[in-house]
Design a protein around this motif. Structure first.
Motif, mmCIF file in Angstrom:
data_model
loop_
_atom_site.group_PDB
_atom_site.id
_atom_site.type_symbol
_atom_site.label_atom_id
_atom_site.label_comp_id
_atom_site.label_asym_id
_atom_site.label_seq_id
_atom_site.Cartn_x
_atom_site.Cartn_y
_atom_site.Cartn_z
ATOM 1 N N SER A 18 13.460 9.669 11.512
ATOM 2 C CA SER A 18 14.134 9.529 12.803
ATOM 3 C C SER A 18 13.915 10.764 13.657
ATOM 4 C CB SER A 18 15.628 9.282 12.594
ATOM 5 O OG SER A 18 16.203 10.322 11.827
ATOM 6 N N GLY A 19 14.055 10.566 14.963
ATOM 7 C CA GLY A 19 13.897 11.662 15.901
ATOM 8 C C GLY A 19 13.569 11.127 17.273
ATOM 9 N N GLY A 20 12.974 11.985 18.087
ATOM 10 C CA GLY A 20 12.622 11.564 19.438
ATOM 11 C C GLY A 20 13.853 11.169 20.221
ATOM 12 N N GLU A 21 13.789 10.045 20.869
ATOM 13 C CA GLU A 21 14.899 9.557 21.680
ATOM 14 C C GLU A 21 15.579 8.390 20.974
ATOM 15 O OE1 GLU A 21 13.599 8.938 25.720
ATOM 16 O OE2 GLU A 21 12.457 10.803 25.666
ATOM 17 N N GLY A 22 16.156 8.668 19.803
ATOM 18 C CA GLY A 22 16.867 7.654 19.035
ATOM 19 C C GLY A 22 15.963 6.748 18.219
ATOM 20 N N ALA A 23 14.725 7.159 18.009
ATOM 21 C CA ALA A 23 13.780 6.340 17.243
ATOM 22 C C ALA A 23 14.069 6.430 15.758
ATOM 23 C CB ALA A 23 12.344 6.807 17.514
ATOM 24 N N ALA A 24 13.842 5.325 15.060
ATOM 25 C CA ALA A 24 13.947 5.305 13.594
ATOM 26 C C ALA A 24 12.858 4.388 13.043
ATOM 27 C CB ALA A 24 15.316 4.844 13.140
ATOM 28 N N VAL A 25 12.110 4.917 12.085
ATOM 29 C CA VAL A 25 11.105 4.147 11.369
ATOM 30 C C VAL A 25 11.584 4.077 9.928
ATOM 31 C CG1 VAL A 25 8.707 4.105 10.553
ATOM 32 C CG2 VAL A 25 9.240 4.913 12.870
ATOM 33 N N HIS A 26 11.780 2.849 9.436
ATOM 34 C CA HIS A 26 12.229 2.624 8.053
ATOM 35 C C HIS A 26 11.054 2.074 7.257
ATOM 36 C CE1 HIS A 26 16.381 2.842 9.552
ATOM 37 N NE2 HIS A 26 16.040 1.954 10.468
ATOM 38 N N PHE A 27 10.899 2.538 6.022
ATOM 39 C CA PHE A 27 9.916 1.897 5.157
ATOM 40 C C PHE A 27 10.410 1.883 3.726
ATOM 41 C CE2 PHE A 27 8.396 6.319 5.443
ATOM 42 C CZ PHE A 27 8.137 6.645 4.126
ATOM 43 N N GLY A 64 0.854 -1.182 0.000
ATOM 44 C CA GLY A 64 0.000 0.000 0.000
ATOM 45 C C GLY A 64 0.882 1.221 0.000
ATOM 46 N N TRP A 65 0.464 2.244 -0.679
ATOM 47 C CA TRP A 65 1.195 3.508 -0.741
ATOM 48 C C TRP A 65 2.597 3.336 -1.329
ATOM 49 C CZ3 TRP A 65 -1.303 1.837 3.724
ATOM 50 C CH2 TRP A 65 -2.525 2.474 3.975
ATOM 51 N N GLY A 66 2.797 2.284 -2.106
ATOM 52 C CA GLY A 66 4.098 2.024 -2.719
ATOM 53 C C GLY A 66 5.124 1.468 -1.748
ATOM 54 N N THR A 67 4.676 0.869 -0.647
ATOM 55 C CA THR A 67 5.598 0.288 0.328
ATOM 56 C C THR A 67 5.256 -1.183 0.577
ATOM 57 O OG1 THR A 67 4.265 0.843 2.285
ATOM 58 C CG2 THR A 67 5.839 2.511 1.508
ATOM 59 N N ASN A 68 6.241 -1.922 1.063
ATOM 60 C CA ASN A 68 6.046 -3.322 1.415
ATOM 61 C C ASN A 68 6.396 -3.589 2.874
ATOM 62 O OD1 ASN A 68 5.259 -4.510 -1.146
ATOM 63 N ND2 ASN A 68 7.302 -3.930 -1.822
ATOM 64 N N ILE A 69 7.417 -2.927 3.389
ATOM 65 C CA ILE A 69 7.924 -3.179 4.740
ATOM 66 C C ILE A 69 7.985 -1.874 5.518
ATOM 67 C CG2 ILE A 69 9.957 -3.902 6.091
ATOM 68 C CD1 ILE A 69 8.764 -6.270 4.712
ATOM 69 N N TRP A 70 7.519 -1.919 6.762
ATOM 70 C CA TRP A 70 7.692 -0.837 7.727
ATOM 71 C C TRP A 70 8.347 -1.463 8.936
ATOM 72 C CZ3 TRP A 70 5.734 4.344 7.523
ATOM 73 C CH2 TRP A 70 5.097 4.666 6.323
ATOM 74 N N CYS A 99 6.753 -1.370 17.710
ATOM 75 C CA CYS A 99 5.908 -1.540 16.529
ATOM 76 C C CYS A 99 4.646 -0.684 16.625
ATOM 77 C CB CYS A 99 5.565 -3.015 16.326
ATOM 78 S SG CYS A 99 6.914 -3.937 15.541
ATOM 79 N N GLU A 100 4.189 -0.410 17.834
ATOM 80 C CA GLU A 100 3.044 0.477 18.003
ATOM 81 C C GLU A 100 3.380 1.886 17.501
ATOM 82 O OE1 GLU A 100 4.322 -1.483 20.373
ATOM 83 O OE2 GLU A 100 2.695 -2.707 21.162
ATOM 84 N N PHE A 101 4.613 2.344 17.767
ATOM 85 C CA PHE A 101 5.051 3.659 17.295
ATOM 86 C C PHE A 101 5.199 3.647 15.774
ATOM 87 C CE2 PHE A 101 8.162 7.034 16.443
ATOM 88 C CZ PHE A 101 7.564 8.090 17.104
ATOM 89 N N VAL A 102 5.740 2.557 15.220
ATOM 90 C CA VAL A 102 5.862 2.430 13.761
ATOM 91 C C VAL A 102 4.472 2.551 13.128
ATOM 92 C CG1 VAL A 102 6.462 0.862 11.859
ATOM 93 C CG2 VAL A 102 7.989 1.074 13.826
ATOM 94 N N SER A 103 3.482 1.886 13.718
ATOM 95 C CA SER A 103 2.115 1.947 13.203
ATOM 96 C C SER A 103 1.560 3.369 13.250
ATOM 97 C CB SER A 103 1.220 0.998 14.000
ATOM 98 O OG SER A 103 -0.085 1.023 13.494
ATOM 99 N N GLU A 104 1.820 4.084 14.343
ATOM 100 C CA GLU A 104 1.362 5.476 14.458
ATOM 101 C C GLU A 104 2.067 6.364 13.432
ATOM 102 O OE1 GLU A 104 -1.118 6.835 16.405
ATOM 103 O OE2 GLU A 104 -1.585 4.747 16.894
#
Length: 179
Positions: A169-178, A100-106, A114-119
């Motif tokens: 990336s941001g917050g306290e060392g968080a990184a969301v890759h997609f 969806g949205w041109g992505t396969n992996i988050w 994973c809850e933060f990744v979903s948000e």
């Protein structure tokens, strides 16, 4: 004359813009990129009263926090939800799998639930059509995400890292890759 007060969000945006502008301008003779800190300070009258004492706010961003390296599409792993993978040399957990949205992996790094990744996913695709829109064509430079774990809002800076990978990336060392 009415003066506008400066919001923390505006200051964060200004600091991030300065950070991204200067991130590519550092480096030594060995080609290594040195960390760069950018500070933005803005003064504004308070409550619209030009005679009121000025309020000053300073936002400091670490330019080394936002990754800028290109990652070839062939180096992007696929795995089922919950699997541990390595993305751009960083350990991550696959949280969302689908087309969806041109992505396969988050996926999220060790500092990201994973809850933060979903948000983050929901915030980034808001208003987009999953079958027609590619998120890269509508990517926002920054997004504010509420963490279901901490209950706090965090500002993520999103950077394309090659043809397919995007890291926020941001917050306290968080990184969301997609991708």
């Amino acid at each position: 004359m009415k003066l506008r007060t400066t919001t923390p969000r505006l200051l964060t945006t200004l600091a991030a813009a300065g950070t991204l502008t200067l991130a590519g301008c550092t480096g030594g003779d060995d080609g290594a990129v040195a960390p760069e800190t950018v500070t933005a300070t803005e003064t504004a009258a308070t409550n619209g009263d030009p005679a009121a004492p000025a309020a000053e706010a300073t936002v400091t961003e670490d330019a080394s926090a936002a990754p800028t390296d290109d990652v070839p599409a062939d180096d992007l792993p696929y795995g089922p939800v919950g699997s541990e993978v390595t993305i751009a040399g960083e350990s991550a957990t696959v949280c969302i799998h689908g087309d969806g949205w041109g992505t396969n992996i988050w996926a999220g790094n060790a500092n990201t639930s994973c809850e933060f990744v979903s948000e983050a996913h929901q915030a980034l695709v808001e208003g987009l059509n999953a079958t027609e829109d590619n998120i890269r064509n509508h990517l926002r430079e920054q997004v504010t995400v509420n963490s279901p774990v901490t209950g706090q809002d965090y500002v993520l800076t999103c950077v394309p890292r090659g043809e397919r990978l995007v890291t926020c990336s941001g917050g306290e060392g968080a990184a969301v890759h997609f991708y």
